[in-house]
Design a protein around this motif. Structure first.
Motif, PDB file in Angstrom:
ATOM      1  N   CYS A   1      -5.488   1.733  -3.257  1.00 15.45           N
ATOM      2  CA  CYS A   1      -5.539   2.984  -2.507  1.00 15.45           C
ATOM      3  C   CYS A   1      -4.793   2.752  -1.210  1.00 15.45           C
ATOM      4  O   CYS A   1      -4.667   1.619  -0.766  1.00 15.45           O
TER       5      CYS A   1
ATOM      6  N   TYR B   1     -12.903  -4.423   5.360  1.00 22.31           N
ATOM      7  CA  TYR B   1     -13.878  -5.100   4.499  1.00 22.31           C
ATOM      8  C   TYR B   1     -13.617  -4.868   3.017  1.00 22.31           C
ATOM      9  O   TYR B   1     -14.393  -5.289   2.174  1.00 22.31           O
ATOM     10  N   CYS B   2     -12.535  -4.171   2.656  1.00 17.52           N
ATOM     11  CA  CYS B   2     -12.360  -3.644   1.296  1.00 17.52           C
ATOM     12  C   CYS B   2     -12.590  -4.713   0.217  1.00 17.52           C
ATOM     13  O   CYS B   2     -12.083  -5.826   0.298  1.00 17.52           O
ATOM     14  N   TYR B   3     -13.316  -4.327  -0.834  1.00 15.80           N
ATOM     15  CA  TYR B   3     -13.596  -5.225  -1.959  1.00 15.80           C
ATOM     16  C   TYR B   3     -12.326  -5.580  -2.729  1.00 15.80           C
ATOM     17  O   TYR B   3     -12.290  -6.556  -3.471  1.00 15.80           O
ATOM     18  N   LEU B   4     -11.268  -4.792  -2.557  1.00 17.41           N
ATOM     19  CA  LEU B   4     -10.030  -5.079  -3.290  1.00 17.41           C
ATOM     20  C   LEU B   4      -9.321  -6.325  -2.766  1.00 17.41           C
ATOM     21  O   LEU B   4      -8.430  -6.847  -3.428  1.00 17.41           O
TER      22      LEU B   4
ATOM     23  N   ASP C   1      -9.736   4.153  -4.650  1.00 16.99           N
ATOM     24  CA  ASP C   1     -10.142   5.509  -4.313  1.00 16.99           C
ATOM     25  C   ASP C   1      -9.154   6.383  -5.069  1.00 16.99           C
ATOM     26  O   ASP C   1      -7.957   6.381  -4.768  1.00 16.99           O
TER      27      ASP C   1
ATOM     28  N   LYS D   1       0.820  -1.213   0.000  1.00 16.12           N
ATOM     29  CA  LYS D   1       0.000   0.000   0.000  1.00 16.12           C
ATOM     30  C   LYS D   1       0.851   1.260   0.000  1.00 16.12           C
ATOM     31  O   LYS D   1       0.330   2.359  -0.184  1.00 16.12           O
TER      32      LYS D   1
ATOM     33  N   GLY E   1      -5.664   3.394   1.791  1.00 15.99           N
ATOM     34  CA  GLY E   1      -6.502   3.091   2.951  1.00 15.99           C
ATOM     35  C   GLY E   1      -6.412   1.626   3.341  1.00 15.99           C
ATOM     36  O   GLY E   1      -5.925   0.787   2.577  1.00 15.99           O
ATOM     37  N   GLN E   2      -6.896   1.340   4.537  1.00 18.99           N
ATOM     38  CA  GLN E   2      -6.844  -0.043   5.028  1.00 18.99           C
ATOM     39  C   GLN E   2      -8.191  -0.446   5.610  1.00 18.99           C
ATOM     40  O   GLN E   2      -8.284  -0.761   6.798  1.00 18.99           O
ATOM     41  N   CYS E   3      -9.216  -0.407   4.798  1.00 20.01           N
ATOM     42  CA  CYS E   3     -10.526  -0.827   5.297  1.00 20.01           C
ATOM     43  C   CYS E   3     -10.538  -2.359   5.368  1.00 20.01           C
ATOM     44  O   CYS E   3     -10.227  -3.023   4.386  1.00 20.01           O
TER      45      CYS E   3
ATOM     46  N   LYS F   1     -13.466   8.219  -0.207  1.00 22.33           N
ATOM     47  CA  LYS F   1     -13.416   8.514   1.224  1.00 22.33           C
ATOM     48  C   LYS F   1     -12.376   9.598   1.473  1.00 22.33           C
ATOM     49  O   LYS F   1     -12.483  10.367   2.412  1.00 22.33           O
TER      50      LYS F   1
HETATM   51  S1  SF4 Z   1     -12.661   0.480   0.822  1.00 22.17           S
HETATM   52 FE1  SF4 Z   1     -12.053   2.203  -0.480  1.00 22.17          FE
HETATM   53  S2  SF4 Z   1     -10.918   3.605   0.894  1.00 22.17           S
HETATM   54 FE2  SF4 Z   1     -11.051   1.607   1.920  1.00 22.17          FE
HETATM   55  S3  SF4 Z   1      -9.135   0.558   1.359  1.00 22.17           S
HETATM   56 FE3  SF4 Z   1     -10.700  -0.090  -0.127  1.00 22.17          FE
HETATM   57  S4  SF4 Z   1     -10.507   1.353  -1.865  1.00 22.17           S
HETATM   58 FE4  SF4 Z   1      -9.419   2.255  -0.109  1.00 22.17          FE
END
Ligand code: SF4
Length: 361
Positions: free
Chosen positions: A113, A119-122, A166, A83, A115-117, A197
């Motif tokens: 991106c 649940y992220c779909y990535l 993002d 990241k 960020g470190q969500c 975000k």
């Molecule tokens: S959910 Fe969006 S902001 Fe969060 S890590 Fe994934 S791409 Fe980044």
């Protein structure tokens, strides 16, 4: 998908980091990569050349290679370092996948991106090394969009600029969003939209967009943001940015996602909707609503990165559904959806007006 496969080489990249470090080099949420990898072909493009000079001046370690060195470490170190790694490349595959229900097509501006969500779909699409990518051949990408628009005239064709990222954190380097918004402002039958975000995008506020670009902000309850959305601006910052967007005359929307059905969900999503209404009096944004879902691949990765994650990932509590991209996911059982629909439609209608829910899935 990319100009070169990111396959392993013998020399691994060993990050100088510890497991608990989060964004040591970031001022607030400003993205500053720890290393930048250029594919050689990217240097044939003006943006590639400019970025090379910029990162050289900023003394950020640069590599020019056809094979990104793999990162060595435990899963979390590898993830964090990926990241912080910016890959500058050429987007060779100019086929745009469909992007239902948010748009007709995905528009490949950037991917990943910082960020470190949780649940992220990535986690599903980018796997364990979600390098942040910039594509330097934006003119070719825009040209492809134009061809798709022409095929559907007089219908409007919409493009989603945040299907795989993002796009804001890399904007200060690429100016890709700026160029895209300006391009679409001249498109009678094309519309651009993106959801974010991250909020440092003030360079976009004074553009002559002609209402052809819609900004959406991704929001959630304070509890969900605090528990699962690490390294991203907080709710109040996103709402302040939304206000600046409205003042700049852009059409505005909100993506409330992922919606979690925990014991206090109605109370807390109601608070969220009231907070939006208080921040933006008299504004009627659109709402896109996506309930939480996960794939087996994402679950495996999430539990490697956050072994004590409290995300609801119990397959027994969910229903399995095949998706548009050829893999299945676990969604909330369909019996729960009428209640979710009733709740959001009633509350949004009461606070903002009728007809503003674009979709709920
Ligand atoms: S959910 Fe969006 S902001 Fe969060 S890590 Fe994934 S791409 Fe980044």
């Amino acid at each position: 998908m990319y100009d070169n496969d990111l396959s392993a080489s013998d020399s691994a990249y060993v990050p100088n980091t510890n497991d608990h470090e989060i964004y040591p080099s970031f001022s607030k949420f400003t993205f500053r990569p720890r290393r930048v990898v250029f594919y050689p072909k990217a240097l044939d493009y003006p943006l590639g050349k400019n970025l090379y000079e910029r990162f050289r001046r900023e003394e950020i370690p640069i590599e020019i290679t056809n094979r990104v060195r793999p990162i060595y470490g435990n899963p979390r170190q590898v993830f964090l370092e990926a990241k912080r790694t910016l890959v500058v490349g050429v987007r060779k595959d100019l086929r745009f996948p469909t992007c239902k229900p948010s748009a007709d097509y995905q528009f490949p501006l950037t991917s990943s991106c910082p960020g470190q969500c949780e649940y992220c779909y990535l986690h599903t699409t980018l796997g364990s090394r979600p390098y942040v990518r910039i594509y330097v051949n934006l003119d070719e990408i825009l040209n492809q969009a134009d061809q798709l628009i022409v095929q559907k005239v007089p219908n409007i064709t919409t493009f989603e600029g945040a299907a795989t990222s993002d796009p804001v954190p890399t904007e200060k380097y690429s100016r890709s969003l700026q160029q895209t918004i300006e391009h679409f402002s001249n498109q009678e039958f094309g519309r651009f939209r993106f959801v974010i975000k991250f909020t440092e995008a003030d360079n976009l506020l004074n553009l002559d967009h002609r209402g052809h670009t819609t900004w959406r902000f991704s929001l959630n309850t304070e509890r969900i943001i605090k528990q699962y959305e690490f390294g991203t601006p907080r709710l109040t910052e996103r709402l302040q940015a939304a206000k600046r967007t409205v003042n700049a005359g852009y059409p505005l929307g909100f993506l409330i996602a992922p919606i979690f059905l925990y014991p206090e969900w109605q109370k807390e999503y109601s608070e969220l909707l009231h907070q939006i209404a208080r921040s933006l009096p008299g504004v009627a944004p659109t709402f896109e609503l996506i309930t939480h879902r996960f794939t087996p691949r994402a679950k495996k990765q999430i539990l490697e990165l956050w072994p004590a994650s409290t995300l609801p990932l119990d397959e027994e509590q969910r229903q399995y559904k095949y998706g548009q991209f050829g893999y299945g996911k676990y969604i909330y059982p369909k019996e729960t959806m009428p209640e979710v629909r009733r709740f959001f439609e009633e509350n949004i209608r009461g606070l903002f007006g009728a007809g503003l829910v674009s979709y709920l899935v």
